[in-house]
Design a protein around this motif. Structure first.
Motif, PDB file in Angstrom:
ATOM      1  N   ARG A  60      -4.513 103.585  60.642  1.00  0.00           N
ATOM      2  CA  ARG A  60      -5.565 102.881  61.377  1.00  0.00           C
ATOM      3  C   ARG A  60      -6.917 103.427  60.933  1.00  0.00           C
ATOM      4  O   ARG A  60      -7.116 104.636  60.869  1.00  0.00           O
ATOM      5  CB  ARG A  60      -5.421 103.073  62.885  1.00  0.00           C
ATOM      6  N   VAL A  61      -7.832 102.521  60.618  1.00  0.00           N
ATOM      7  CA  VAL A  61      -9.188 102.898  60.243  1.00  0.00           C
ATOM      8  C   VAL A  61     -10.126 102.433  61.345  1.00  0.00           C
ATOM      9  O   VAL A  61     -10.298 101.224  61.565  1.00  0.00           O
ATOM     10  CB  VAL A  61      -9.601 102.281  58.897  1.00  0.00           C
ATOM     11  N   LEU A  62     -10.705 103.379  62.068  1.00  0.00           N
ATOM     12  CA  LEU A  62     -11.665 103.081  63.122  1.00  0.00           C
ATOM     13  C   LEU A  62     -13.062 103.268  62.543  1.00  0.00           C
ATOM     14  O   LEU A  62     -13.426 104.359  62.096  1.00  0.00           O
ATOM     15  CB  LEU A  62     -11.441 104.004  64.322  1.00  0.00           C
ATOM     16  N   LEU A  63     -13.820 102.202  62.545  1.00  0.00           N
ATOM     17  CA  LEU A  63     -15.149 102.207  61.936  1.00  0.00           C
ATOM     18  C   LEU A  63     -16.216 102.410  63.002  1.00  0.00           C
ATOM     19  O   LEU A  63     -16.208 101.718  64.028  1.00  0.00           O
ATOM     20  CB  LEU A  63     -15.388 100.885  61.212  1.00  0.00           C
ATOM     21  N   ARG A  64     -17.096 103.369  62.774  1.00  0.00           N
ATOM     22  CA  ARG A  64     -18.264 103.537  63.642  1.00  0.00           C
ATOM     23  C   ARG A  64     -19.312 102.528  63.178  1.00  0.00           C
ATOM     24  O   ARG A  64     -20.009 102.752  62.183  1.00  0.00           O
ATOM     25  CB  ARG A  64     -18.779 104.971  63.580  1.00  0.00           C
ATOM     26  N   LEU A  65     -19.396 101.430  63.903  1.00  0.00           N
ATOM     27  CA  LEU A  65     -20.160 100.272  63.449  1.00  0.00           C
ATOM     28  C   LEU A  65     -21.643 100.566  63.238  1.00  0.00           C
ATOM     29  O   LEU A  65     -22.214 100.189  62.213  1.00  0.00           O
ATOM     30  CB  LEU A  65     -19.965  99.116  64.429  1.00  0.00           C
ATOM     31  N   PRO A  66     -22.336 101.238  64.175  1.00  0.00           N
ATOM     32  CA  PRO A  66     -23.758 101.503  63.923  1.00  0.00           C
ATOM     33  C   PRO A  66     -23.990 102.317  62.657  1.00  0.00           C
ATOM     34  O   PRO A  66     -24.909 102.027  61.887  1.00  0.00           O
ATOM     35  CB  PRO A  66     -24.196 102.269  65.179  1.00  0.00           C
ATOM     36  N   GLU A  67     -23.143 103.337  62.426  1.00  0.00           N
ATOM     37  CA  GLU A  67     -23.309 104.154  61.230  1.00  0.00           C
ATOM     38  C   GLU A  67     -23.011 103.351  59.965  1.00  0.00           C
ATOM     39  O   GLU A  67     -23.678 103.512  58.944  1.00  0.00           O
ATOM     40  CB  GLU A  67     -22.393 105.376  61.301  1.00  0.00           C
TER      41      GLU A  67
END
Length: 226
Positions: A60-67
């Motif tokens: 699973r790849v959780l992306l920190r959207l703002p960064e």
């Protein structure tokens, strides 16, 4: 130049003032589909969080959207991405977009695709020819412009040669038929969906720029994403 957005991605996270979700699940599937070097760069920089299953058969790849929006390329940047994190994001989204296409074609590793495909059989040349003939006869005629008189042209063109010349004349805008418009930079944008649903991202497959699908885009980019 490619299409500009009203709010550049490098400043987009700040303008949302914390309204963006901090973590979005970008991918959930076999780890072999993603570039490990890019994942390592994004994990070390805090842009992504990587989670493995107990048997490491899924990722699973959780992306920190703002960064991610702050570190990706800008829409008018010249490819390829220059910064290390932007290159890693570009590689990751290219792999995720490719995995989405494979799933749409029924070739994923979820039990579909090759497992359900009929066994290969020897091709029949006559059957292949008949199918091609049917395809050619059913397709719409391509635009063309009438070939003008050419007194200096001594050879007589064969029918297929004349059709090719008429098609090229149409592409050049000769005659009554309008010239075909070549695809613009808007054709470079791809819609990439998150594994947890919600609003997708637009990814520029050329320079790696990222945009929120709900943001105000240039008219061409919005049309390509529709």
């Amino acid at each position: 130049a490619t299409h500009d957005c009203v709010v550049p991605p490098s400043r987009m996270a700040a303008t949302h003032d914390g309204l963006l979700p901090q973590l979005r699940c970008l991918y959930h599937g076999p780890p072999s589909s993603l570039p490990s070097a890019a994942l390592e760069v994004l994990a070390q920089s805090g842009i992504a969080q990587i989670e493995h299953s107990s048997k490491r058969s899924a990722l699973r790849v959780l992306l920190r959207l703002p960064e991610a929006l702050a570190h990706c390329s800008l829409p008018d940047d010249t490819p390829p991405p220059r910064r290390k994190t932007a290159r890693a994001l570009h590689a990751l989204f290219a792999a995720v977009a490719s995995a989405e296409r494979i799933d749409e074609d029924g070739g994923g590793e979820d039990g579909r695709g090759e497992a359900d495909s009929p066994p290969l059989q020897e091709l029949d040349a006559e059957d292949v020819y008949d199918r091609l003939q049917g395809f050619v006869s059913e397709r719409p005629p391509r635009p063309s412009a009438s070939l003008p008189a050419l007194p200096a042209l001594r050879p007589t063109l064969r029918p297929y040669q004349q059709q090719a010349v008429e098609w090229m004349l149409c592409r050049e805008g000769v005659g009554s038929a309008p010239a075909a418009t070549p695809p613009g930079a808007e054709s470079l944008w791809r819609r990439v969906h998150f594994a947890d649903g919600g609003e997708p991202l637009l990814w520029n497959s050329c320079n790696g720029a990222l945009l929120l699908a709900g943001e105000a885009l240039a008219e061409g980019a919005a049309a390509a994403a529709a």
